[in-house]
Scaffold this motif. Sequence first.
Motif, short mmCIF file in Angstrom:
data_model
loop_
_atom_site.label_atom_id
_atom_site.label_comp_id
_atom_site.label_asym_id
_atom_site.label_seq_id
_atom_site.Cartn_x
_atom_site.Cartn_y
_atom_site.Cartn_z
N ILE A 67 -4.57 -14.21 -23.65
CA ILE A 67 -3.97 -14.02 -22.41
C ILE A 67 -4.90 -14.26 -21.16
CG2 ILE A 67 -1.61 -12.90 -22.95
CD1 ILE A 67 -3.08 -10.29 -22.05
N ARG A 68 -4.57 -14.56 -20.10
CA ARG A 68 -5.05 -14.66 -18.66
C ARG A 68 -4.46 -13.90 -17.67
NH1 ARG A 68 -8.95 -18.23 -16.70
NH2 ARG A 68 -8.78 -19.35 -18.56
N VAL A 69 -5.15 -12.72 -17.27
CA VAL A 69 -4.56 -11.73 -16.36
C VAL A 69 -5.13 -11.92 -15.14
CG1 VAL A 69 -4.02 -9.37 -16.23
CG2 VAL A 69 -4.59 -10.11 -18.35
N HIS A 70 -4.19 -11.89 -14.11
CA HIS A 70 -4.48 -12.09 -12.79
C HIS A 70 -3.97 -11.04 -11.87
CE1 HIS A 70 -4.42 -13.72 -8.41
NE2 HIS A 70 -5.74 -14.12 -9.11
N THR A 71 -4.97 -10.06 -11.04
CA THR A 71 -4.40 -9.05 -10.47
C THR A 71 -4.50 -9.26 -8.98
OG1 THR A 71 -4.91 -7.51 -12.47
CG2 THR A 71 -4.72 -6.40 -10.05
N THR A 72 -3.56 -8.68 -8.18
CA THR A 72 -3.34 -8.87 -6.88
C THR A 72 -3.26 -7.25 -6.41
OG1 THR A 72 -2.04 -10.57 -7.03
CG2 THR A 72 -2.45 -9.80 -4.76
N VAL A 73 -4.40 -6.91 -5.40
CA VAL A 73 -4.13 -5.53 -4.87
C VAL A 73 -3.89 -5.56 -3.51
CG1 VAL A 73 -5.84 -3.71 -4.61
CG2 VAL A 73 -6.35 -5.05 -6.47
N LYS A 74 -2.99 -4.70 -3.18
CA LYS A 74 -2.62 -4.50 -1.82
C LYS A 74 -2.61 -3.08 -1.32
CE LYS A 74 1.61 -6.14 -0.47
NZ LYS A 74 2.68 -6.82 -0.84
N LYS A 75 -3.13 -2.73 -0.07
CA LYS A 75 -3.19 -1.47 0.52
C LYS A 75 -1.72 -1.26 1.24
CE LYS A 75 -7.26 0.36 -0.25
NZ LYS A 75 -7.07 1.33 -1.58
N VAL A 76 -0.97 -0.29 0.73
CA VAL A 76 0.19 0.05 1.32
C VAL A 76 0.24 1.48 1.80
CG1 VAL A 76 1.41 -1.42 0.14
CG2 VAL A 76 1.11 0.78 -0.66
N GLU A 77 1.33 1.69 2.43
CA GLU A 77 1.31 3.38 2.98
C GLU A 77 1.46 4.10 1.82
OE1 GLU A 77 4.03 6.04 5.83
OE2 GLU A 77 4.37 3.76 5.99
N GLY A 78 0.50 5.15 1.75
CA GLY A 78 0.50 5.92 0.52
C GLY A 78 -0.22 5.60 -0.57
N GLY A 79 -1.12 4.70 -0.45
CA GLY A 79 -1.85 4.06 -1.42
C GLY A 79 -1.83 2.67 -1.90
N THR A 80 -2.10 2.15 -3.03
CA THR A 80 -2.25 0.74 -3.38
C THR A 80 -1.22 0.32 -4.46
OG1 THR A 80 -4.72 1.31 -2.93
CG2 THR A 80 -4.38 -0.75 -4.14
N THR A 81 -0.97 -0.83 -4.01
CA THR A 81 0.04 -1.38 -5.06
C THR A 81 -1.06 -2.54 -5.87
OG1 THR A 81 1.92 -1.25 -3.60
CG2 THR A 81 1.91 -3.15 -5.14
N TYR A 82 -0.60 -2.55 -7.22
CA TYR A 82 -1.18 -3.54 -8.11
C TYR A 82 -0.40 -4.44 -8.70
CZ TYR A 82 -5.38 -0.60 -7.55
OH TYR A 82 -6.57 0.46 -7.10
N PHE A 83 -0.59 -5.44 -8.61
CA PHE A 83 0.34 -6.49 -9.51
C PHE A 83 -0.60 -7.16 -10.38
CE2 PHE A 83 2.62 -10.59 -9.90
CZ PHE A 83 3.76 -10.28 -10.64
N SER A 84 -0.48 -7.09 -11.61
CA SER A 84 -1.17 -7.59 -12.64
C SER A 84 -0.22 -8.75 -13.44
CB SER A 84 -1.79 -6.77 -13.64
OG SER A 84 -2.51 -6.09 -13.04
N HIS A 85 -0.33 -9.93 -13.56
CA HIS A 85 0.48 -11.04 -14.16
C HIS A 85 -0.25 -11.59 -15.02
CE1 HIS A 85 2.42 -15.02 -14.18
NE2 HIS A 85 3.33 -14.46 -14.71
N TRP A 86 0.30 -11.80 -16.35
CA TRP A 86 -0.37 -12.55 -17.55
C TRP A 86 0.13 -13.55 -17.94
CZ3 TRP A 86 1.37 -7.53 -18.09
CH2 TRP A 86 2.32 -7.53 -19.27
#
Length: 167
Positions: A67-86
Amino acid sequence: ARSKESKSIGDIAASTDVVHAVLEDLESHPRFMPYLAECRVLKREGDMIVAYQRISAPMVSDRDYTIRVHTTVKKVEGGTTYFSHWVTDNAAGPPEKRGVVRVNLCEGSWLLEPTSPNLTRATYQIYTDSGGLIPSFIKDRAGPAGIRKLFSAIRKQVTNPKYAKKN
């Protein structure tokens, strides 16, 4: 073989940073992820990882895929959102092995959202064709039960001090 899509949402008692660190630690996954017999990281480049995985579940032949996994990181209120899609990328991995069924469709994602500093709302989605002929009753039982095992493995793993943020 039929394709199957599953989605599960659950809370994990750790920050999104810690949960993401556990998910990114692919090299350790065979030690705690259910049914994962082998996981080799073939390439890490920026926000992208290519990994070969072999699944060994009871009563069926082993399955494998790259698999090939790609992660998007976004600073949001109260922390960080991570979206990893493969997505499946078998061409980037080792050739097929005798006695192991090659899975040609395995895509999915993890969405980690902070609900509080030490609580993550995790959404896991998987879309797969498990390859070969597996009676649907086994496949259907492996679905929800397998996902429950996955969440409990992660819930246990986040307590490992090695994932705590090094300040």
